[in-house]
Scaffold this motif. Structure first.
Motif, PDB file in Angstrom:
ATOM      1  N   MET A 128       0.846  -1.191   0.000  1.00  0.00           N
ATOM      2  CA  MET A 128       0.000   0.000   0.000  1.00  0.00           C
ATOM      3  C   MET A 128       0.881   1.240   0.000  1.00  0.00           C
ATOM      4  SD  MET A 128      -3.203   0.421  -0.216  1.00  0.00           S
ATOM      5  CE  MET A 128      -3.940   1.983  -0.671  1.00  0.00           C
ATOM      6  N   MET A 129       0.629   2.156  -0.946  1.00  0.00           N
ATOM      7  CA  MET A 129       1.437   3.364  -1.086  1.00  0.00           C
ATOM      8  C   MET A 129       0.543   4.593  -1.026  1.00  0.00           C
ATOM      9  SD  MET A 129       4.383   1.915  -1.442  1.00  0.00           S
ATOM     10  CE  MET A 129       5.410   3.286  -1.952  1.00  0.00           C
ATOM     11  N   ALA A 130       1.104   5.686  -0.555  1.00  0.00           N
ATOM     12  CA  ALA A 130       0.355   6.939  -0.478  1.00  0.00           C
ATOM     13  C   ALA A 130       0.328   7.629  -1.830  1.00  0.00           C
ATOM     14  CB  ALA A 130       0.986   7.858   0.562  1.00  0.00           C
ATOM     15  N   ASP A 131      -0.692   8.440  -2.050  1.00  0.00           N
ATOM     16  CA  ASP A 131      -0.776   9.225  -3.282  1.00  0.00           C
ATOM     17  C   ASP A 131       0.463  10.096  -3.442  1.00  0.00           C
ATOM     18  OD1 ASP A 131      -3.269   8.370  -4.223  1.00  0.00           O
ATOM     19  OD2 ASP A 131      -4.333   9.766  -2.915  1.00  0.00           O
ATOM     20  N   ILE A 176       1.108   9.485  -9.532  1.00  0.00           N
ATOM     21  CA  ILE A 176       0.079   8.496  -9.185  1.00  0.00           C
ATOM     22  C   ILE A 176      -0.759   9.103  -8.068  1.00  0.00           C
ATOM     23  CG2 ILE A 176      -0.375   6.152  -8.428  1.00  0.00           C
ATOM     24  CD1 ILE A 176       2.393   5.371  -9.367  1.00  0.00           C
ATOM     25  N   ASN A 177      -1.954   9.511  -8.417  1.00  0.00           N
ATOM     26  CA  ASN A 177      -2.787  10.209  -7.447  1.00  0.00           C
ATOM     27  C   ASN A 177      -4.238   9.756  -7.606  1.00  0.00           C
ATOM     28  OD1 ASN A 177      -4.550  12.607  -6.498  1.00  0.00           O
ATOM     29  ND2 ASN A 177      -2.518  13.077  -5.653  1.00  0.00           N
ATOM     30  N   SER A 178      -4.775   9.156  -6.553  1.00  0.00           N
ATOM     31  CA  SER A 178      -6.119   8.579  -6.629  1.00  0.00           C
ATOM     32  C   SER A 178      -7.187   9.650  -6.812  1.00  0.00           C
ATOM     33  CB  SER A 178      -6.402   7.752  -5.367  1.00  0.00           C
ATOM     34  OG  SER A 178      -6.373   8.582  -4.215  1.00  0.00           O
ATOM     35  N   LYS A 179      -6.987  10.820  -6.225  1.00  0.00           N
ATOM     36  CA  LYS A 179      -8.003  11.881  -6.342  1.00  0.00           C
ATOM     37  C   LYS A 179      -8.122  12.346  -7.793  1.00  0.00           C
ATOM     38  CE  LYS A 179      -7.369  13.610  -1.584  1.00  0.00           C
ATOM     39  NZ  LYS A 179      -6.337  12.626  -1.209  1.00  0.00           N
ATOM     40  N   GLU A 180      -6.967  12.504  -8.443  1.00  0.00           N
ATOM     41  CA  GLU A 180      -7.001  12.923  -9.841  1.00  0.00           C
ATOM     42  C   GLU A 180      -7.641  11.851 -10.728  1.00  0.00           C
ATOM     43  OE1 GLU A 180      -6.235  15.870 -11.086  1.00  0.00           O
ATOM     44  OE2 GLU A 180      -5.906  16.525  -9.009  1.00  0.00           O
ATOM     45  N   ALA A 182       5.559  16.244  -2.096  1.00  0.00           N
ATOM     46  CA  ALA A 182       6.191  15.111  -1.431  1.00  0.00           C
ATOM     47  C   ALA A 182       7.233  14.426  -2.302  1.00  0.00           C
ATOM     48  CB  ALA A 182       5.131  14.100  -1.001  1.00  0.00           C
ATOM     49  N   SER A 183       7.001  14.387  -3.613  1.00  0.00           N
ATOM     50  CA  SER A 183       7.887  13.633  -4.499  1.00  0.00           C
ATOM     51  C   SER A 183       8.897  14.488  -5.230  1.00  0.00           C
ATOM     52  CB  SER A 183       7.047  12.869  -5.536  1.00  0.00           C
ATOM     53  OG  SER A 183       6.400  13.782  -6.416  1.00  0.00           O
ATOM     54  N   GLY A 184       8.592  15.765  -5.378  1.00  0.00           N
ATOM     55  CA  GLY A 184       9.471  16.630  -6.167  1.00  0.00           C
ATOM     56  C   GLY A 184       9.242  16.506  -7.659  1.00  0.00           C
ATOM     57  N   GLY A 214      -8.190   5.948  -1.409  1.00  0.00           N
ATOM     58  CA  GLY A 214      -6.989   6.769  -1.307  1.00  0.00           C
ATOM     59  C   GLY A 214      -5.727   5.925  -1.359  1.00  0.00           C
ATOM     60  N   GLY A 215      -4.681   6.474  -2.017  1.00  0.00           N
ATOM     61  CA  GLY A 215      -3.446   5.732  -2.186  1.00  0.00           C
ATOM     62  C   GLY A 215      -3.540   4.783  -3.366  1.00  0.00           C
ATOM     63  N   TYR A 216      -2.592   3.870  -3.450  1.00  0.00           N
ATOM     64  CA  TYR A 216      -2.612   2.885  -4.538  1.00  0.00           C
ATOM     65  C   TYR A 216      -1.838   1.638  -4.113  1.00  0.00           C
ATOM     66  CZ  TYR A 216       2.184   4.412  -5.649  1.00  0.00           C
ATOM     67  OH  TYR A 216       3.520   4.704  -5.581  1.00  0.00           O
ATOM     68  N   ILE A 217      -2.055   0.548  -4.856  1.00  0.00           N
ATOM     69  CA  ILE A 217      -1.381  -0.715  -4.571  1.00  0.00           C
ATOM     70  C   ILE A 217      -0.206  -0.888  -5.528  1.00  0.00           C
ATOM     71  CG2 ILE A 217      -1.604  -3.232  -4.507  1.00  0.00           C
ATOM     72  CD1 ILE A 217      -4.566  -2.862  -3.894  1.00  0.00           C
TER      73      ILE A 217
END
Length: 284
Positions: free
Chosen positions: A149-152, A174-178, A157-159, A189-192
């Motif tokens: 499990m990973m955060a959006d 990789i963004n679940s909201k978008e 956060a990523s640069g 929320g997040g992704y696998i």
């Protein structure tokens, strides 16, 4: 004896040293905090990977930001892939950390109608970056996916800059909201980050487990900065003593030279006086 310390050169040198000491100490603590963060992250990754798998819905929900403590937890999800809304994520590296390509991001529609993003793995970018690449087909029918499990991802956060105007079905983050806006479907929320099952033919290439053994050189850097900070006053004292010694030696040499010149002058005056007397005696 130390009046030279009031000269412009020495005042500037002393002020520079006084500024460098706290700066180097602060840089040392900055590296120490980076070391501590790395150690804590390694511990979190190790404990998360070792935890028993749980259903993805136990950790996240639509619109929810994944807590950091849940990162890298192993989850399972059962559903059907929505390949119509599959996208690729640009500028991602393969397991060799050199080859640049895409991550394949496919929504998995769960039994309740919600979806979760699944990073199915890495594929080569190919020659034409303006077209949607040839993506290995996702399994059809109901599947069960296991992964981390990973955060959006966000730019902060990523640069990674969220570049606009990309070719169709290509994204930078990789963004679940978008993706929920794009698909019109509730998205967890997040992704696998998929770890099982293995892809047919090894394509897409599954993302390897994150490194949680190395801690980097941050502690060594912290010690170096503190040693540099300690070296500043030591070096200043050495320079002051050397300057004092050189000035004392120069003053002694000047005094000795002046003494020799004085003796030579006195000898010359005595010789001149004697010559004058000899001349007077001869005249008489």
């Amino acid at each position: 004896m130390y009046r030279f310390l009031l000269s412009r050169q020495w005042v500037i040198l002393t002020l520079v040293g006084l500024v460098l000491i706290p700066v180097m100490i602060k840089l040392g603590y900055w590296q120490l905090h980076r070391h501590e963060h790395k150690v804590a992250q390694n511990q979190l990754i190790a404990s998360s990977l070792a935890a028993r798998p749980v259903p993805v819905a136990d950790l996240t929900a639509p619109g929810r930001d994944l807590p950091r403590r849940e990162m890298w937890r192993t989850v399972t999800a059962t559903g059907r892939y929505d390949t119509a809304h599959e996208v690729v994520v640009r500028q991602r590296t393969a397991a060799d950390e050199q080859s640049i390509g895409y991550y394949v991001l496919t929504p998995l529609v769960l039994g309740d109608g919600d979806a979760v993003l699944v990073n199915r793995g890495w594929i080569s970018a190919g020659d034409d970056l303006t077209k949607f690449p040839d993506v290995p087909a996702a399994p059809k029918g109901k599947v069960t996916v296991t992964g981390r499990m990973m955060a959006d991802e966000t730019t902060e956060a990523s640069g990674i800059k969220d570049t606009k105007g990309l070719p169709a079905r290509q994204v930078m983050l990789i963004n679940s909201k978008e993706q929920a806006k794009r698909t019109g479907r509730p998205m967890l929320g997040g992704y696998i980050e998929q770890t099982a099952p293995e892809q047919p033919g090894g394509k897409p290439e599954l993302v390897p487990e994150p490194d949680h053994d190395s801690i980097g050189p941050h502690m060594a850097y912290a010690i170096q900065w503190w040693l540099f900070a300690a070296a500043v006053p030591v070096g200043w004292v050495i320079l002051v003593r050397r300057e004092r010694r050189d000035r004392a030696a120069a003053a002694a040499a000047a005094a000795e030279k002046a003494g020799e010149a004085g003796e030579a002058g006195e000898a010359g005056e005595a010789g001149e006086a004697e010559n004058t007397r000899d001349s007077a005696d001869a005249t008489a």
